[in-house]
Design a protein around this motif. Structure first.
Motif, mmCIF file in Angstrom:
data_model
loop_
_atom_site.group_PDB
_atom_site.id
_atom_site.type_symbol
_atom_site.label_atom_id
_atom_site.label_comp_id
_atom_site.label_asym_id
_atom_site.label_seq_id
_atom_site.Cartn_x
_atom_site.Cartn_y
_atom_site.Cartn_z
ATOM 1 N N PRO A 43 4.355 3.619 -4.224
ATOM 2 C CA PRO A 43 3.683 4.392 -5.272
ATOM 3 C C PRO A 43 3.591 3.629 -6.605
ATOM 4 O O PRO A 43 2.574 3.711 -7.284
ATOM 5 N N ASP A 102 4.502 17.895 1.754
ATOM 6 C CA ASP A 102 5.639 17.326 2.481
ATOM 7 C C ASP A 102 5.646 17.761 3.942
ATOM 8 O O ASP A 102 5.520 18.927 4.264
ATOM 9 N N LYS A 103 5.719 16.783 4.832
ATOM 10 C CA LYS A 103 5.835 17.166 6.236
ATOM 11 C C LYS A 103 6.570 16.066 6.991
ATOM 12 O O LYS A 103 5.966 15.182 7.578
ATOM 13 N N LEU A 104 7.873 16.114 6.886
ATOM 14 C CA LEU A 104 8.680 15.148 7.614
ATOM 15 C C LEU A 104 9.139 15.801 8.899
ATOM 16 O O LEU A 104 9.766 16.842 8.879
ATOM 17 N N ARG A 105 8.791 15.182 9.999
ATOM 18 C CA ARG A 105 9.197 15.780 11.272
ATOM 19 C C ARG A 105 10.062 14.817 12.038
ATOM 20 O O ARG A 105 9.853 13.606 12.003
ATOM 21 N N LYS A 106 10.992 15.348 12.716
ATOM 22 C CA LYS A 106 11.838 14.504 13.560
ATOM 23 C C LYS A 106 11.253 14.464 14.956
ATOM 24 O O LYS A 106 10.959 15.490 15.537
ATOM 25 N N GLU A 151 6.694 10.266 -14.332
ATOM 26 C CA GLU A 151 6.702 11.122 -13.152
ATOM 27 C C GLU A 151 6.894 12.540 -13.653
ATOM 28 O O GLU A 151 7.825 12.803 -14.414
ATOM 29 N N SER A 186 2.537 9.982 -0.086
ATOM 30 C CA SER A 186 3.738 10.702 0.290
ATOM 31 C C SER A 186 4.830 10.390 -0.730
ATOM 32 O O SER A 186 5.547 9.411 -0.615
ATOM 33 N N ILE A 187 4.909 11.212 -1.775
ATOM 34 C CA ILE A 187 5.917 11.003 -2.823
ATOM 35 C C ILE A 187 6.580 12.331 -3.170
ATOM 36 O O ILE A 187 6.099 13.392 -2.778
ATOM 37 N N SER A 188 7.667 12.275 -3.941
ATOM 38 C CA SER A 188 8.420 13.498 -4.207
ATOM 39 C C SER A 188 7.764 14.348 -5.282
ATOM 40 O O SER A 188 7.891 15.557 -5.297
ATOM 41 N N ARG A 189 7.099 13.738 -6.222
ATOM 42 C CA ARG A 189 6.358 14.511 -7.237
ATOM 43 C C ARG A 189 5.324 13.600 -7.876
ATOM 44 O O ARG A 189 5.386 12.387 -7.743
ATOM 45 N N LYS A 205 0.817 -1.203 0.000
ATOM 46 C CA LYS A 205 0.000 0.000 0.000
ATOM 47 C C LYS A 205 0.858 1.264 0.000
ATOM 48 O O LYS A 205 0.465 2.290 -0.544
ATOM 49 N N ASP A 206 2.033 1.192 0.604
ATOM 50 C CA ASP A 206 2.929 2.356 0.689
ATOM 51 C C ASP A 206 3.785 2.527 -0.557
ATOM 52 O O ASP A 206 4.571 3.468 -0.634
ATOM 53 N N ASN A 259 1.184 14.395 -4.761
ATOM 54 C CA ASN A 259 2.044 14.415 -3.601
ATOM 55 C C ASN A 259 1.330 15.047 -2.408
ATOM 56 O O ASN A 259 0.866 16.176 -2.487
ATOM 57 N N ILE A 260 1.243 14.326 -1.326
ATOM 58 C CA ILE A 260 0.742 14.932 -0.088
ATOM 59 C C ILE A 260 1.767 15.967 0.355
ATOM 60 O O ILE A 260 2.968 15.719 0.262
#
Lengths: 435, 431
Positions: free
Chosen positions: A149, A425-429, A325, A250-253, A146-147, A422-423
């Motif tokens: 792309p 981008d929100k990558l959080r540490k 892409e 959640s993909i880059s483009r 599912k994850d 693309n959702i």
């Protein structure tokens, strides 16, 4: 019994049907260390329906063939895998649309590995507790896909191309569909589909003929049993189910894919193979890196190195898929469709000859890998064809075949468009419980 | 007996290492060229990463990518690959071509030599305008690399592996991503990459491999010796890896992403590489832990507990790293972590069955035996040996594995150090 030398491609081919109905194919590879055997059961993810002699219908839950693949490994005291590990062999399996395939690779213990392989597939022992355990594993597998792309774009394309035909379902099923599986359903499915006359055994490597064939002939000496039911597949309309679908990941483009559906004029089996190669060659002529279309699209920044295309022909289905892409979603889709529609205006015999040679080169390259070869043999065997004859099929193809196929599958036909956005981008540490 | 053929070693007059392997096992001939660079800093790594993708856009003889593709198609669809890879703290610029063997087609030309020429044109004779790479090609290369770096996160598994390596080797060169960084790309935007590339070609080790059904090794050697012309002055070593033995970066980190399955990467240090006496014991150790389907991790986490669909380990044999990789439910993280620690302890305490050792050895031997059935694998395995100064034959490798003793495996187990956990978890809706 068939034994044939294919001198031109330096291959040999041996085929025999045993009394019990098991089809055996052996391809000698004297120079290789690897010895490979694959038992291909003619039951895949599309096999969900049977009709009994009285006309009654039996339906199975989506994902049952794949579940069977898992559970056969898991159902005894000690794992099946360990039998193979003990003698240095590796065993694995995969489920496709039309087959479930169980295979091993070994270097030294071929006959023993073969006995283990046939043993665990032919003498199952379903255990409800193991079934529940395996549901968890498969749910993880479903999540993993599912994850992805690439997988999503493929799956969504099938969902939109098809109304009825079960190729549209995820091979592994869904978390819900596999929940309904139990010992009883699995035993019933097994009994109907895992008949020896519904299987093909393919062996490739430096394998001693006589002991293997003697063993197989002795083991499968009882005549075929009568079948009182038959496989049923839905009739699929020619048109597409839905023209466009968008989703977010959640993909880059963004990722786009365009699909074209083959009409369900189920031609002769040898014609299906030809249609497969013809359509792939056609796509190569249209989008291949040698010709102008590709470079025009590339230089307009509509496609890049990730661009790909292919046509997939199976027993009852066929579809072409174009993948790119891009950030210019609509522009790229329109440009690709335009290029597809104008093929007949820039056909070129010289390009055709080059594409043909490319396919010849590709065919020879495919013979290097035992695994590639075995998967091709399965595909061709489903259609009662021999993969080694493909070289003749390629050579017999004419430019007119491509022009005709173009008008059938592409020219002004309605494609499916799948867009994955693309959702944001929100990558959080986030620190977790520090060590 | 394994059916295998070995590489014979040659050196061209301009100091290119050539390895030729004559075998009639395959229906194609495979030619592979690696340029080896030290992983130094993000600017250089970014520049190096760009080079293959600039060259791929056009060369002097085939000035556009379309011309390159046409030539390949004429060579019966020869398969060209350019890429960048990391082996230890070395960055490899890789070029390869695979071509159908002449005997299958009625060609008057020698296709393999044409492929060798083609590779020469691509690597040594680029398309140059005013002592620079064509700016359009450089820009296309930049766009490509930039996208590639961004798209790493599309494949969650690769992303976790890379991030785990980065955290684990934080202040070491190994943490530099193979394709460089966006910042590195930006920093080097005004550099003359052609001048830089000439320096690369001059000073770097260049390793060429030819494997297939060739007429004779001598013939291939003479051909390459005469045709691979370049004024070289080789200065750099094959291996630039520094092994760290203490002051590790112990870290446990989670990142959120919009995913449905959590992905785990666990980093383990091991001060053993290919030229260490315990190297073969390490390969057995890795197999016992997680390399195979009978391994401790797979056995417990998938077969017994059903906590994962996949869990495996990979061994980095030039830098000395083991990485465990799995897809799990976030809720099971602490359980999985506990099991991993337990399994490491078990091997350390010698709780390894005789069977597990035997099975692992058999599987490893089988893996090496079948490796020689794949032309690409043969080259890759041999190159790793070269980088590590160990040109072992397959027979030697297999014999060495057979001789590994349980004590050796326990010794390895006592040397490993778990340092890093990296977890990618499903994040809350970003809106």
């Amino acid at each position: 019994m068939i034994f044939k030398n294919y001198d031109k491609i330096e291959e040999r081919y041996f085929q025999k049907e045993l009394k019990a109905g098991l089809k055996v194919i052996l391809i000698p590879r004297d120079k290789f260390n690897k010895k490979h055997a694959i038992l291909s059961v003619n039951a895949g993810s599309v096999d969900l329906k049977l009709k009994d002699s009285k006309g009654g219908m039996i339906n199975y839950p989506i994902g049952i063939a794949h579940f069977m693949e898992h559970i056969l490994f898991e159902n005894r005291e000690g794992s099946i895998i360990d039998h193979f590990s003990r003698i240095g062999s590796s065993v694995n399996a995969y489920t496709g649309f039309n087959n479930t395939n169980y295979y091993f690779n070994t270097t030294n213990n071929f006959l023993q590995s073969l006995k283990y392989l046939l043993g665990f597939i032919l003498k199952p022992n379903f255990d409800q507790q193991r079934i529940e355990h395996e549901k968890n594993v498969i749910k993880q597998e479903i999540k993993m896909y599912k994850d992805s792309p690439g997988w999503q774009s493929f799956y969504q394309l099938l969902q939109s191309l098809y109304f009825e035909y079960p190729i549209k379902y995820n091979i592994a099923g869904t978390a819900e569909s596999i929940e309904s599986l139990d010992k009883e359903i699995l035993e019933d499915f097994y009994q109907k589909y895992y008949r020896i006359d519904n299987m093909t055994l393919i062996m490739i490597g430096d394998i001693k003929h006589d002991p293997v064939l003697n063993y197989l002939s002795n083991t499968f000496s009882v005549g075929k049993k009568k079948r009182d039911y038959k496989k049923v597949y839905p009739v699929e309309p020619d048109q597409i189910q839905s023209a466009q679908k968008e989703l977010q990941m959640s993909i880059s483009r963004p990722i786009i894919s365009i699909g074209y559906k083959e009409r369900s004029n189920y031609s002769q089996k040898s014609e299906i193979i030809k249609q497969d190669i013809v359509t792939n060659m056609l796509l190569e002529m249209i989008f291949g890196k040698s010709n102008d279309n590709y470079h025009n699209l590339y230089n307009s920044e509509l496609i890049d190195e990730n661009f790909s295309f292919n046509y997939m022909r199976e027993k009852n289905t066929g579809f072409a898929k174009i993948y790119a892409e891009t950030v210019h979603i609509d522009k790229t889709i329109n440009a690709l469709i335009e290029v597809l529609n104008k093929f007949d205006k820039d056909v070129n015999l010289h390009n055709f000859k080059i594409v043909k040679n490319k396919y010849i080169g590709r065919f020879y390259r495919s013979l290097n890998s035992i695994e590639t070869l075995s998967s091709q043999i399965i595909k061709y065997n489903n259609l009662e064809q021999n993969y080694f004859n493909l070289i003749n099929t390629i050579e017999s193809i004419k430019l007119d075949d491509l022009i005709k196929q173009h008008s059938l599958i592409f020219n002004n036909r309605r494609p499916v468009k799948i867009i994955i956005n693309n959702i944001k981008d929100k990558l959080r540490k986030t620190p977790c419980n520090a060590k | 007996m394994i059916k295998t053929s070995e590489f014979n070693e040659y050196k061209t007059k301009n100091d290119i290492d050539l390895y030729v392997n004559k075998t009639d096992k395959f229906k194609t001939n495979y030619i592979h060229l690696d340029i080896i660079r030290p992983l130094s800093d993000q600017n250089e790594v970014s520049k190096n990463a760009l080079i293959p993708y600039i060259l791929y856009r056009g060369s002097y003889k085939y000035p556009t990518n379309q011309a390159i593709s046409r030539e390949l198609d004429k060579l019966f669809g020869a398969d060209l690959n350019v890429s960048v890879a990391r082996r230890g703290e070395n960055q490899l610029l890789r070029f390869s071509i695979e071509i159908i063997n002449d005997k299958f087609i009625n060609s008057k030309e020698n296709l393999t030599k044409k492929a060798i020429d083609f590779l020469y044109q691509l690597v040594f004779n680029p398309f140059v305008v005013d002592e620079k790479f064509k700016s359009d090609y450089v820009n296309k290369g930049r766009t490509f690399i930039s996208e590639k770096i961004l798209s790493l996160k599309n494949d969650k598994n690769s992303y976790v592996i890379e991030r785990c390596y980065q955290e684990m080797c934080k202040d070491e060169k190994f943490s530099l991503y193979t394709l460089g960084t966006q910042k590195g790309l930006y920093n080097t935007r005004s550099d003359n990459l052609y001048t830089y590339y000439r320096k690369i070609l001059k000073e770097s080790p260049i390793e060429v491999f030819v494997i297939g059904d060739i007429n004779s090794e001598e013939d291939i050697y003479n051909y390459i010796n005469n045709n691979y012309k370049y004024d070289r002055d080789r200065k750099l070593p094959l291996n630039n890896t520094v092994m760290k033995t203490d002051h590790f970066n112990y870290v446990e980190l989670a990142e959120e992403d919009n995913i449905s399955q959590s992905r785990l990467g666990v980093g383990i240090r091991v001060p053993i590489t290919r030229n260490h006496p315990l190297y073969f014991a390490l390969t057995v150790y890795n197999g016992i832990l997680g390399g195979f389907s009978h391994s401790k991790l797979f056995n417990t986490i998938r077969k017994e507990k059903g906590l994962a669909y996949y869990i495996n380990t990979r061994l980095e044999t030039t830098k000395g790293l083991i990485l465990i990789n799995a897809g799990i439910n976030q809720d099971d993280y602490s359980t999985v972590k506990k099991i991993i620690k337990e399994k490491l302890a078990e091997i350390r305490e010698g709780k390894v069955s005789k069977e597990n050792i035997e099975w692992t050895k058999k599987k490893l031997i089988s893996k090496y035996e079948t490796l020689s059935d794949n032309n690409h694998s043969v080259v890759n395995a041999f190159l790793l040996g070269l980088i590590n100064g160990k040109k072992d034959s397959l027979n030697f490798v297999i014999n060495s594995i057979k001789q590994v003793k349980k004590e050796d495996i326990i010794k390895v187990a006592k040397m490993v150090q778990l340092t890093t956990y990296f977890l990618l978890i499903p994040g809350s809706d970003p809106n």
